[in-house]
Design a protein around this motif. Structure first.
Motif, PDB file in Angstrom:
ATOM      1  N   ILE A 131       6.946   1.227  -4.742  1.00 28.33           N
ATOM      2  CA  ILE A 131       5.616   1.513  -4.199  1.00 28.33           C
ATOM      3  C   ILE A 131       5.719   2.470  -3.009  1.00 28.33           C
ATOM      4  O   ILE A 131       4.962   3.448  -2.911  1.00 28.33           O
ATOM      5  CB  ILE A 131       4.907   0.206  -3.786  1.00 28.33           C
ATOM      6  CG1 ILE A 131       4.697  -0.694  -5.005  1.00 28.33           C
ATOM      7  CG2 ILE A 131       3.583   0.512  -3.097  1.00 28.33           C
ATOM      8  CD1 ILE A 131       4.067  -2.037  -4.682  1.00 28.33           C
ATOM      9  N   GLU A 132       6.664   2.206  -2.116  1.00 28.40           N
ATOM     10  CA  GLU A 132       6.856   3.105  -0.981  1.00 28.40           C
ATOM     11  C   GLU A 132       7.293   4.490  -1.436  1.00 28.40           C
ATOM     12  O   GLU A 132       6.884   5.501  -0.854  1.00 28.40           O
ATOM     13  CB  GLU A 132       7.892   2.509  -0.028  1.00 28.40           C
ATOM     14  CG  GLU A 132       7.429   1.244   0.669  1.00 28.40           C
ATOM     15  CD  GLU A 132       8.495   0.695   1.598  1.00 28.40           C
ATOM     16  OE1 GLU A 132       9.594   1.296   1.656  1.00 28.40           O
ATOM     17  OE2 GLU A 132       8.243  -0.329   2.258  1.00 28.40           O
ATOM     18  N   THR A 133       8.116   4.554  -2.467  1.00 28.13           N
ATOM     19  CA  THR A 133       8.554   5.857  -2.990  1.00 28.13           C
ATOM     20  C   THR A 133       7.375   6.632  -3.557  1.00 28.13           C
ATOM     21  O   THR A 133       7.257   7.849  -3.347  1.00 28.13           O
ATOM     22  CB  THR A 133       9.630   5.656  -4.073  1.00 28.13           C
ATOM     23  OG1 THR A 133      10.732   4.929  -3.520  1.00 28.13           O
ATOM     24  CG2 THR A 133      10.127   6.991  -4.596  1.00 28.13           C
ATOM     25  N   ALA A 134       6.487   5.933  -4.277  1.00 26.94           N
ATOM     26  CA  ALA A 134       5.311   6.606  -4.845  1.00 26.94           C
ATOM     27  C   ALA A 134       4.398   7.125  -3.737  1.00 26.94           C
ATOM     28  O   ALA A 134       3.898   8.261  -3.804  1.00 26.94           O
ATOM     29  CB  ALA A 134       4.558   5.639  -5.756  1.00 26.94           C
ATOM     30  N   LEU A 173       2.359   5.186  -9.157  1.00 24.50           N
ATOM     31  CA  LEU A 173       3.449   4.254  -9.334  1.00 24.50           C
ATOM     32  C   LEU A 173       3.980   4.289 -10.759  1.00 24.50           C
ATOM     33  O   LEU A 173       5.190   4.147 -10.985  1.00 24.50           O
ATOM     34  CB  LEU A 173       2.984   2.837  -8.973  1.00 24.50           C
ATOM     35  CG  LEU A 173       3.997   1.703  -9.165  1.00 24.50           C
ATOM     36  CD1 LEU A 173       5.234   1.938  -8.293  1.00 24.50           C
ATOM     37  CD2 LEU A 173       3.361   0.354  -8.853  1.00 24.50           C
ATOM     38  N   ALA A 174       3.088   4.515 -11.720  1.00 19.82           N
ATOM     39  CA  ALA A 174       3.515   4.564 -13.116  1.00 19.82           C
ATOM     40  C   ALA A 174       4.502   5.702 -13.363  1.00 19.82           C
ATOM     41  O   ALA A 174       5.417   5.575 -14.188  1.00 19.82           O
ATOM     42  CB  ALA A 174       2.297   4.711 -14.032  1.00 19.82           C
ATOM     43  N   LEU A 205      12.219   5.702 -13.609  1.00 23.01           N
ATOM     44  CA  LEU A 205      13.214   4.645 -13.460  1.00 23.01           C
ATOM     45  C   LEU A 205      13.671   4.133 -14.821  1.00 23.01           C
ATOM     46  O   LEU A 205      14.868   3.880 -15.027  1.00 23.01           O
ATOM     47  CB  LEU A 205      12.638   3.498 -12.629  1.00 23.01           C
ATOM     48  CG  LEU A 205      13.554   2.274 -12.461  1.00 23.01           C
ATOM     49  CD1 LEU A 205      14.851   2.662 -11.766  1.00 23.01           C
ATOM     50  CD2 LEU A 205      12.846   1.168 -11.689  1.00 23.01           C
ATOM     51  N   THR A 206      12.748   4.006 -15.760  1.00 20.22           N
ATOM     52  CA  THR A 206      13.128   3.566 -17.109  1.00 20.22           C
ATOM     53  C   THR A 206      14.108   4.537 -17.740  1.00 20.22           C
ATOM     54  O   THR A 206      15.076   4.128 -18.398  1.00 20.22           O
ATOM     55  CB  THR A 206      11.879   3.436 -17.989  1.00 20.22           C
ATOM     56  OG1 THR A 206      10.967   2.503 -17.389  1.00 20.22           O
ATOM     57  CG2 THR A 206      12.239   2.965 -19.384  1.00 20.22           C
TER      58      THR A 206
END
Length: 497
Positions: free
Chosen positions: A178-181, A188-189, A195-196
């Motif tokens: 969340i912080e990265t987004a 966030l998606a 990440l996936t």
């Protein structure tokens, strides 16, 4: 009552630590690597300093020495670097009074601004260039290589680079999505989608956020993530406690299936990034050597290889001092001379202080050196400080990041400072380290379920040997040594059978 201004003189005392004294205090606690870096900086800054390239004097260890010589705290041994230093010049007086470790450290050198330290180097640095070619690839470099051929969009590449930077040496992701987004100003998606993709990189299990996810990724690659295995991963705390009956009930399997699942789980890698190289670790070089001599005496001497040997170039000083014309030039030459004198004598004092402290520690802990850890005596900073006439804070700084090579191995000087545990007979107290060793020995002798000692039983056994210890202290020492409880040890021995 009339009010008026008047002039009064009052005399008082106060502690004022000059910049030189502040540097001297810091110099005491520098490790040999940090000291070498500091001296290199001083050699670059001060043109009057130069290294002493003369060979050391012949070894005098074979000469007969008395016990008083072995534990001398008033003079440095012939192996100490202070014998090779030029200390013939008058020291620049700090001009202030100090107390405690400041007073004792007023001859003990300076510190360096580590924020300005860095690695140089271009392609002309042959050794460093060859090192880059031959060293192992780091996990970060391995992930970036895979990212280059992953075919992501520029925006996804930017997100992936941030996530790669957030991976620790074990391969786990240590940044909040969340912080990265929010930081990147994206949804966030989008971060979760990248990440996936990254979780498909090699080694399998990398970019996991906890152990469960790491093992889950590896099981999915093997197509072994069935409901029973998922239930096992959801209850890893039961596996840690070796509560197999509860695990079988949760997973809905029999004994044979449970043994196979646990064996498969143990075949996975909980730290997938550990196989890759990292920053090279710095070797530890001893600051002091302890050798056994004739008659059971211990010879304590400094490691001269770790002590810088400096000289003051008197000829160059005479030439530049005579050629100085302006007042600014004269002040610069004078300051360089004072700084050089201060550093040379402070290095000498540092060497003497280390030898004093190490010699007293060896005198106090000669039982450990001769017979082992069970004979390690309780020792604190005050005992050593009182014995050698120094302040406790000075002893604390001297023993920080300093190592001593003994016939029993290499130890940090702070290793020999242990708390005391009372004796049941009222005799000499026991060292906490020796008590921990006894607890470990008792547990290591357990061979079957009936041999497992509870904490209460360990307390009883230790009291029989003269150690007055509480049950909570036994539990604390056992947990510090990462030894499971008696219930868990009993389960482990039952499974082994």
């Amino acid at each position: 009552m009339a009010l008026g201004a008047r002039l009064e003189l009052r005399q008082g005392q106060g502690l004022v630590i000059t910049p030189q004294l502040q540097q001297a205090i810091k110099l005491l606690q520098l490790s040999n690597l940090e000291l070498e870096a500091f001296v290199e900086g001083e050699l670059e800054r001060n043109p009057l300093l130069q290294r002493d390239e003369r060979e050391s004097e012949p070894d005098r260890e074979e000469q007969p020495r008395s016990e008083a010589d072995d534990y001398s705290t008033d003079q440095v041994s012939d192996h100490a670097a202070a014998a090779d230093m030029d200390t013939s010049h008058d020291q620049a007086s700090p001009g202030e009074h100090a107390t405690g470790d400041a007073q004792e450290a007023q001859h003990a050198g300076g510190a360096v601004d580590w924020s300005k330290a860095g690695k140089g180097g271009g392609f002309e640095d042959t050794d460093d260039f060859e090192g880059r070619l031959t060293r192992e690839k780091t996990l970060s470099e391995h992930l970036h290589d895979q990212l280059a051929v992953a075919g992501l969009t520029p925006a996804q590449n930017a997100i992936a680079a941030i996530l790669i930077d957030g991976v620790d040496e074990g391969g786990y992701l240590r940044v909040d999505l969340i912080e990265t987004a929010e930081r990147l100003g994206c949804e966030l998606a989008a971060v979760e989608g990248v990440l996936t993709t990254l979780q498909g990189f090699e080694p399998t299990g990398v970019f996991a956020r906890d152990v469960r996810e790491c093992l889950m990724l590896q099981l999915k690659e093997r197509d072994r993530c069935d409901p029973a295995m998922t239930a096992l991963l959801d209850n890893l705390e039961l596996l840690a406690r070796r509560d197999m009956s509860a695990l079988r009930k949760v997973c809905g399997v029999d004994d044979e299936d449970m043994r196979e699942m646990v064996a498969e789980l143990r075949g996975l890698t909980p730290r997938p990034g550990a196989a890759f190289g990292g920053e090279p670790s710095q070797p530890v070089a001893p600051d002091v050597f302890v050798r056994e001599g004739l008659g059971g005496l211990w010879h304590v001497e400094l490691n001269t290889d770790t002590l810088p040997r400096l000289l003051i170039d008197q000829r160059y000083h005479a030439r530049v001092a005579g050629g100085a014309r302006t007042e600014q030039e004269k002040v610069f030459v004078s300051d360089c001379m004072a700084s050089a004198n201060w550093l040379v004598k402070s290095l000498d004092q540092r060497a003497k202080t280390i030898l004093k402290v190490a010699s007293e520690i060896v005198r106090q802990q000669d039982g450990f050196l001769a017979f082992g850890v069970e004979h390690l005596r309780p020792l604190n900073l005050k005992t050593v400080a009182d014995a050698i006439g120094m302040h406790e804070s000075t002893v604390s700084r001297v023993t920080s990041n300093k190592y001593i090579a003994t016939p029993r191995g290499l130890f940090e000087l702070k290793f020999f400072f242990t708390s005391s545990i009372a004796s049941t007979s009222g005799g000499e107290a026991h060292s906490a380290e020796s008590v921990r060793h006894k607890i470990k020995q008792l547990i290591d002798t357990e061979r079957g379920e009936r041999d497992v000692h509870s904490d209460d039983r360990i307390v009883e056994i230790l009291k029989e040997t003269g150690v007055d210890i509480a049950r909570r202290t036994v539990a604390k020492y056992r947990e510090a040594m990462r030894i499971p409880s008696s219930v868990e040890r009993r389960r482990m021995l039952k499974e082994a059978v």
